[in-house]
Design a protein around this motif. Structure first.
Motif, PDB file in Angstrom:
ATOM      1  N   GLY A 147      -4.275  -2.917  12.532  1.00 17.55           N
ATOM      2  CA  GLY A 147      -3.205  -2.715  11.573  1.00 17.55           C
ATOM      3  C   GLY A 147      -2.512  -1.370  11.665  1.00 17.55           C
ATOM      4  N   ILE A 148      -2.858  -0.554  12.634  1.00 21.52           N
ATOM      5  CA  ILE A 148      -2.238   0.775  12.752  1.00 21.52           C
ATOM      6  C   ILE A 148      -0.736   0.654  13.001  1.00 21.52           C
ATOM      7  CG2 ILE A 148      -2.135   2.835  14.223  1.00 21.52           C
ATOM      8  CD1 ILE A 148      -4.395   3.002  12.359  1.00 21.52           C
ATOM      9  N   ALA A 149      -0.373  -0.210  13.932  1.00 22.02           N
ATOM     10  CA  ALA A 149       1.063  -0.343  14.264  1.00 22.02           C
ATOM     11  C   ALA A 149       1.851  -0.829  13.054  1.00 22.02           C
ATOM     12  CB  ALA A 149       1.239  -1.298  15.431  1.00 22.02           C
ATOM     13  N   GLY A 150       1.312  -1.792  12.330  1.00 22.65           N
ATOM     14  CA  GLY A 150       1.992  -2.296  11.136  1.00 22.65           C
ATOM     15  C   GLY A 150       2.109  -1.240  10.061  1.00 22.65           C
ATOM     16  N   ALA A 151       1.025  -0.463   9.876  1.00 25.55           N
ATOM     17  CA  ALA A 151       1.048   0.587   8.858  1.00 25.55           C
ATOM     18  C   ALA A 151       2.069   1.662   9.217  1.00 25.55           C
ATOM     19  CB  ALA A 151      -0.341   1.204   8.708  1.00 25.55           C
ATOM     20  N   VAL A 152       2.100   2.062  10.471  1.00 28.33           N
ATOM     21  CA  VAL A 152       3.065   3.080  10.910  1.00 28.33           C
ATOM     22  C   VAL A 152       4.492   2.566  10.717  1.00 28.33           C
ATOM     23  CG1 VAL A 152       3.945   4.323  12.922  1.00 28.33           C
ATOM     24  CG2 VAL A 152       1.482   4.226  12.498  1.00 28.33           C
ATOM     25  N   PHE A 153       4.733   1.317  11.124  1.00 26.51           N
ATOM     26  CA  PHE A 153       6.072   0.742  10.979  1.00 26.51           C
ATOM     27  C   PHE A 153       6.460   0.652   9.499  1.00 26.51           C
ATOM     28  CE2 PHE A 153       8.856  -2.974  10.449  1.00 26.51           C
ATOM     29  CZ  PHE A 153       9.942  -2.527  11.185  1.00 26.51           C
ATOM     30  N   PHE A 155       5.349   2.476   6.911  1.00 27.99           N
ATOM     31  CA  PHE A 155       5.618   3.801   6.338  1.00 27.99           C
ATOM     32  C   PHE A 155       6.904   4.413   6.894  1.00 27.99           C
ATOM     33  CE2 PHE A 155       1.055   3.553   5.241  1.00 27.99           C
ATOM     34  CZ  PHE A 155       1.199   3.697   3.864  1.00 27.99           C
ATOM     35  N   LEU A 156       7.231   4.134   8.163  1.00 27.75           N
ATOM     36  CA  LEU A 156       8.515   4.599   8.702  1.00 27.75           C
ATOM     37  C   LEU A 156       9.679   3.908   8.003  1.00 27.75           C
ATOM     38  CD1 LEU A 156       7.824   4.869  12.543  1.00 27.75           C
ATOM     39  CD2 LEU A 156       8.160   6.733  10.910  1.00 27.75           C
ATOM     40  N   ALA A 157       9.506   2.611   7.713  1.00 26.03           N
ATOM     41  CA  ALA A 157      10.563   1.875   7.010  1.00 26.03           C
ATOM     42  C   ALA A 157      10.756   2.430   5.604  1.00 26.03           C
ATOM     43  CB  ALA A 157      10.219   0.392   6.958  1.00 26.03           C
ATOM     44  N   VAL A 158       9.630   2.734   4.926  1.00 30.55           N
ATOM     45  CA  VAL A 158       9.731   3.305   3.579  1.00 30.55           C
ATOM     46  C   VAL A 158      10.394   4.685   3.643  1.00 30.55           C
ATOM     47  CG1 VAL A 158       8.363   4.222   1.656  1.00 30.55           C
ATOM     48  CG2 VAL A 158       7.840   1.973   2.602  1.00 30.55           C
ATOM     49  N   ALA A 159      10.009   5.498   4.621  1.00 29.85           N
ATOM     50  CA  ALA A 159      10.612   6.827   4.755  1.00 29.85           C
ATOM     51  C   ALA A 159      12.116   6.705   5.014  1.00 29.85           C
ATOM     52  CB  ALA A 159       9.933   7.594   5.893  1.00 29.85           C
ATOM     53  N   ALA A 160      12.491   5.764   5.863  1.00 30.41           N
ATOM     54  CA  ALA A 160      13.926   5.558   6.123  1.00 30.41           C
ATOM     55  C   ALA A 160      14.631   5.080   4.860  1.00 30.41           C
ATOM     56  CB  ALA A 160      14.110   4.544   7.251  1.00 30.41           C
ATOM     57  N   GLY A 161      13.979   4.204   4.094  1.00 30.49           N
ATOM     58  CA  GLY A 161      14.573   3.719   2.836  1.00 30.49           C
ATOM     59  C   GLY A 161      14.751   4.842   1.832  1.00 30.49           C
ATOM     60  N   VAL A 176      15.174  -1.370  -4.156  1.00 30.69           N
ATOM     61  CA  VAL A 176      14.746  -1.973  -2.887  1.00 30.69           C
ATOM     62  C   VAL A 176      13.666  -1.111  -2.228  1.00 30.69           C
ATOM     63  CG1 VAL A 176      15.520  -2.590  -0.561  1.00 30.69           C
ATOM     64  CG2 VAL A 176      16.915  -3.202  -2.526  1.00 30.69           C
ATOM     65  N   VAL A 177      13.839   0.215  -2.245  1.00 31.40           N
ATOM     66  CA  VAL A 177      12.848   1.124  -1.658  1.00 31.40           C
ATOM     67  C   VAL A 177      11.532   1.023  -2.417  1.00 31.40           C
ATOM     68  CG1 VAL A 177      12.271   3.567  -1.318  1.00 31.40           C
ATOM     69  CG2 VAL A 177      14.522   2.703  -0.661  1.00 31.40           C
ATOM     70  N   LEU A 181       8.080  -0.084  -0.779  1.00 28.46           N
ATOM     71  CA  LEU A 181       6.910   0.791  -0.869  1.00 28.46           C
ATOM     72  C   LEU A 181       5.726   0.039  -1.463  1.00 28.46           C
ATOM     73  CD1 LEU A 181       5.633   3.565  -0.553  1.00 28.46           C
ATOM     74  CD2 LEU A 181       6.534   4.164  -2.796  1.00 28.46           C
ATOM     75  N   THR A 182       5.956  -0.751  -2.493  1.00 28.75           N
ATOM     76  CA  THR A 182       4.886  -1.527  -3.127  1.00 28.75           C
ATOM     77  C   THR A 182       4.308  -2.544  -2.158  1.00 28.75           C
ATOM     78  OG1 THR A 182       5.995  -1.258  -5.263  1.00 28.75           O
ATOM     79  CG2 THR A 182       4.318  -2.977  -5.110  1.00 28.75           C
ATOM     80  N   VAL A 183       5.173  -3.237  -1.436  1.00 27.46           N
ATOM     81  CA  VAL A 183       4.707  -4.230  -0.458  1.00 27.46           C
ATOM     82  C   VAL A 183       3.914  -3.552   0.653  1.00 27.46           C
ATOM     83  CG1 VAL A 183       5.490  -5.884   1.293  1.00 27.46           C
ATOM     84  CG2 VAL A 183       6.525  -5.893  -0.976  1.00 27.46           C
TER      85      VAL A 183
END
Length: 193
Positions: A147-153, A155-161, A176-177, A181-183
């Motif tokens: 799950g590392i790749a999914g977690a990194v992706f 958190f990057l999506a949340v940071a971008a949001g 939406v952010v 973040l909750t999901v």
């Protein structure tokens, strides 16, 4: 544990200086202390001693001015066993005999171990896992499940949001952010549990 000390090449080439007798009550090392040039040593137990004593190899190389230790294993005996250990150097040019006696091992009295009553009862509850260990366990489970790749992706999506929400300053983008973040946090918690 007593050691049988043997001096090699002390006064002359292939000279062997060893005690006349040696007594032990269990396994013992033979320490070959070479005072001269390298040499080969051959060991042989007579018939009586061979029944209760053994070495892995009978021929041993001892380097220039070095010490070599050879382990002699012994069997348990009920009464003393006597025999001769033959030590040979120079391919038979010099021989020395040591009278060896292997005595029975002294019986150690077995005393019962006192156990405090408090130690015999199971603990009332399992001790808490330290927070550092909890984090390490969570990361370990995340890595094992891939799950590392999914977690990194995530958190990057949340940071971008968050960066987009700060730039646009819109309530809809913030909602939406927050949902993303909750999901992401929910997925991370499921992955590590």
């Amino acid at each position: 544990m007593p050691t049988l000390d043997v001096e090699l090449n002390g006064e002359a080439v292939h000279d062997i200086d060893a005690p006349d007798a040696f007594v032990t009550d269990g396994p013992f090392p033979i320490a070959f202390d070479n005072d001269g040039r390298s040499t080969h040593v051959h060991l042989h137990f007579d018939d009586e001693l061979d029944r209760v004593a053994a070495v892995d190899e009978v021929n041993h190389y001892v380097a220039d001015e070095a010490t070599r230790r050879v382990h002699v294993s012994t069997a348990d005996v009920d009464e003393p066993v006597r025999g001769k250990l033959k030590i040979v150097t120079g391919y038979g040019s010099n021989t020395r005999y040591v009278d060896v006696r292997i005595d029975p091992s002294p019986d150690e009295p077995s005393e019962p171990v006192a156990v405090d009553e408090e130690l015999s009862a199971p603990p009332e509850r399992t001790p808490d896992v330290p927070p550092g260990r909890q984090v390490a366990n969570a990361v370990d489970r995340l890595v094992r499940r891939g799950g590392i790749a999914g977690a990194v992706f995530g958190f990057l999506a949340v940071a971008a949001g968050v960066a987009l929400a700060l730039a646009v300053d819109s309530a809809v983008v913030w909602v939406v952010v927050a949902v993303a973040l909750t999901v992401t946090l929910g997925a991370a918690l499921i992955a590590v549990s």
